[in-house]
Design an enzyme around this catalytic site. Structure first.
Site, PDB file in Angstrom:
ATOM      1  N   ALA A 140       0.838  -1.205   0.000  1.00 20.71           N
ATOM      2  CA  ALA A 140       0.000   0.000   0.000  1.00 20.71           C
ATOM      3  C   ALA A 140       0.876   1.260   0.000  1.00 20.71           C
ATOM      4  O   ALA A 140       1.851   1.328  -0.746  1.00 20.71           O
ATOM      5  CB  ALA A 140      -0.975  -0.035   1.167  1.00 20.71           C
ATOM      6  N   CYS A 141       0.554   2.229   0.847  1.00 22.48           N
ATOM      7  CA  CYS A 141       1.268   3.513   0.808  1.00 22.48           C
ATOM      8  C   CYS A 141       2.748   3.391   1.156  1.00 22.48           C
ATOM      9  O   CYS A 141       3.513   4.319   0.916  1.00 22.48           O
ATOM     10  CB  CYS A 141       0.615   4.511   1.759  1.00 22.48           C
ATOM     11  SG  CYS A 141      -0.943   5.117   1.137  1.00 22.48           S
ATOM     12  N   SER A 142       3.146   2.272   1.746  1.00 23.86           N
ATOM     13  CA  SER A 142       4.560   2.113   2.099  1.00 23.86           C
ATOM     14  C   SER A 142       5.333   1.337   1.039  1.00 23.86           C
ATOM     15  O   SER A 142       6.499   0.991   1.264  1.00 23.86           O
ATOM     16  CB  SER A 142       4.682   1.400   3.450  1.00 23.86           C
ATOM     17  OG  SER A 142       4.013   2.134   4.443  1.00 23.86           O
ATOM     18  N   SER A 187       2.054   5.431  -2.355  1.00 24.69           N
ATOM     19  CA  SER A 187       3.473   5.180  -2.054  1.00 24.69           C
ATOM     20  C   SER A 187       4.410   6.185  -2.710  1.00 24.69           C
ATOM     21  O   SER A 187       5.559   6.336  -2.297  1.00 24.69           O
ATOM     22  CB  SER A 187       3.858   3.770  -2.488  1.00 24.69           C
ATOM     23  OG  SER A 187       3.911   3.684  -3.885  1.00 24.69           O
ATOM     24  N   PHE A 244       3.848   5.783   5.152  1.00 23.21           N
ATOM     25  CA  PHE A 244       3.016   4.971   6.050  1.00 23.21           C
ATOM     26  C   PHE A 244       1.613   4.872   5.474  1.00 23.21           C
ATOM     27  O   PHE A 244       1.212   5.711   4.663  1.00 23.21           O
ATOM     28  CB  PHE A 244       2.977   5.595   7.452  1.00 23.21           C
ATOM     29  CG  PHE A 244       2.770   7.095   7.469  1.00 23.21           C
ATOM     30  CD1 PHE A 244       1.489   7.632   7.452  1.00 23.21           C
ATOM     31  CD2 PHE A 244       3.857   7.963   7.492  1.00 23.21           C
ATOM     32  CE1 PHE A 244       1.302   9.006   7.478  1.00 23.21           C
ATOM     33  CE2 PHE A 244       3.667   9.347   7.510  1.00 23.21           C
ATOM     34  CZ  PHE A 244       2.389   9.866   7.497  1.00 23.21           C
TER      35      PHE A 244
END
Ligand code: COA
Length: 374
Positions: free
Chosen positions: A155-157, A334, A359
């Site tokens: 995901a965002c990381s 990300s 995060f």
């Protein structure tokens, strides 16, 4: 063991922009239309009427002023409310590969590296337009790269986890020149009909080139250390993928395929998690707040970044110390912290240090401490 260094970065920015005012006008037209279509059910108290959105709320709650998207016509059409991205023949590059390659070429040019020299490509993104063959392998072919390539999703990381994976492989010698590429088509994953989140995301692609420090041809950022952590939470989630047609009734609507979040809980739970993660990482590395020239944080929300910046530095960040790009790009999953790094690092001088941190869903948090050389 070899010392890994970031020698190039690149950003592909789509040409279409949606301002908050344009977005809100489209959402409000959709809400009026939906309310008219459901007037009886609303009057009977069976469903709630959709309320209007507002630009003032969006800026105050998130700091976002506009976002880049691959297609705005569909998003802004109250009868459609999603981007139109026409299907491509299989022999044409996929959308993610095309965006990713543009970002990769910019990173390669900055590092003075030819695509053929690359022997590792990680396509690290929060969504992949297909499961296989990996988008990374397609990018490998388009760049004429060798070695191996694979997709990964945290995901965002994704990008910081990708940097850790690539840096570790360069350290160990299993790869020599790596690209971590993050094409994020967030506009296709966002539910533009949902007032609580319709303003959050935008599209972009970023790429980071990582080599052995000794191979670098110019100024670079040595990767001093990386730290990744995960902790399960349902507060940012999407509920369906290829199993969708096995769920009764789910072919009729798309909401279950898109981004869902409990924004308030994310706020409350992620902020302490991230602040502690960074503090622990810095303590382990013997890096003090005063050693850091710059923080390139995940770009989801201005208030969140202000809070984390204050926690990490122990004071309000000076202008430019913790650059935000979310006002122009919105949340690009990300890619956000990497855009901030790519656009706000060239002025740093030999020996100056910075920290990249992303995060998001998982929960997941990844941090990378880098030092300017040359
Ligand atoms: N326009 C106008 N008002 C809106 C609105 C909109 N688009 N969306 C919500 N509101 C209203 C709500 O109805 C609510 O009204 P009420 O107080 O009368 O009930 C009020 O604004 C506050 O809503 P809330 O959802 O609690 O807003 P918030 O201040 O928490 O901000 C986010 C929402 C999403 C910006 C914020 O929670 C956030 O950024 N969370 C973390 C997001 C994140 O990082 N996610 C990671 C994704 S990878």
């Amino acid at each position: 063991m070899h010392q890994p260094a970031i020698t190039g970065s690149g950003v592909f920015t789509p040409s279409e922009v949606i301002t908050n005012d344009e977005l809100v006008a489209a959402f409000n037209a959709h809400a009026d239309r939906w309310n008219a279509e459901n007037a009886e059910a609303i009057a009977a108290g069976e469903v709630e009427a959709k309320q209007h959105s507002s630009s003032e709320f969006i800026v105050a709650a998130s700091g976002i002023e506009r976002r880049y998207v691959l297609d705005k016509t569909g998003v802004l059409d109250p009868a459609v409310m999603h981007p139109w991205l026409p299907e491509r023949p299989t022999e044409d590059p996929s959308v993610m590969a095309e965006m990713g390659v543009t970002a990769c070429r910019a990173a390669l040019e900055m590092g003075g590296v030819d695509g053929a020299e690359v022997d590792l490509i990680l396509c690290a993104a929060s969504n992949h337009e297909r499961a296989y063959p990996a988008i990374a392998v397609e990018i490998q072919q388009l760049l004429g790269a060798g070695g191996f390539a694979f997709d990964m999703n945290v995901a965002c990381s994704s990008a910081t986890f990708g940097i850790q994976a690539a840096a570790d492989m360069i350290r160990a010698g299993s790869a020599r020149k790596a690209l971590v590429v993050s094409p994020e088509i967030c506009s296709a994953h966002l539910e533009w009909r949902d007032r609580d989140c319709h303003f959050i995301f935008g599209d972009v692609a970023t790429a980071i080139l990582i080599e052995r420090d000794g191979d670098a041809q110019g100024p670079r950022f040595t990767i001093r250390s990386t730290r990744c952590a995960t902790q399960f939470s349902n507060n940012i989630r999407n509920n369906n993928g290829f199993l969708r047609r096995t769920r009764k009734g789910h072919m009729e609507d798309r909401r279950d395929m898109q981004f869902m979040q409990n924004g308030r809980k994310v706020f409350k739970e992620v902020l302490p998690l991230v602040s502690q993660h960074i503090a622990d990482h810095m303590a382990e590395e013997g890096v003090a707040a005063s050693d850091l020239t710059r923080l390139w944080l995940h770009q989801a929300n201005k208030t969140m970044n202000d809070y984390i910046g204050r926690k990490v530095l122990g004071r309000d960040p000076e202008p430019g110390e913790q650059p935000n790009i979310l006002q122009d790009y919105a949340n690009t999953s990300s890619a956000g912290s990497i855009i901030a790094f790519a656009q706000h690092s060239a002025d740093m001088t030999n020996g100056q240090m910075g920290l990249i941190c992303s995060f998001g869903a998982g929960y997941s948090v990844g941090s990378v401490i880098v030092e300017r050389r040359g």
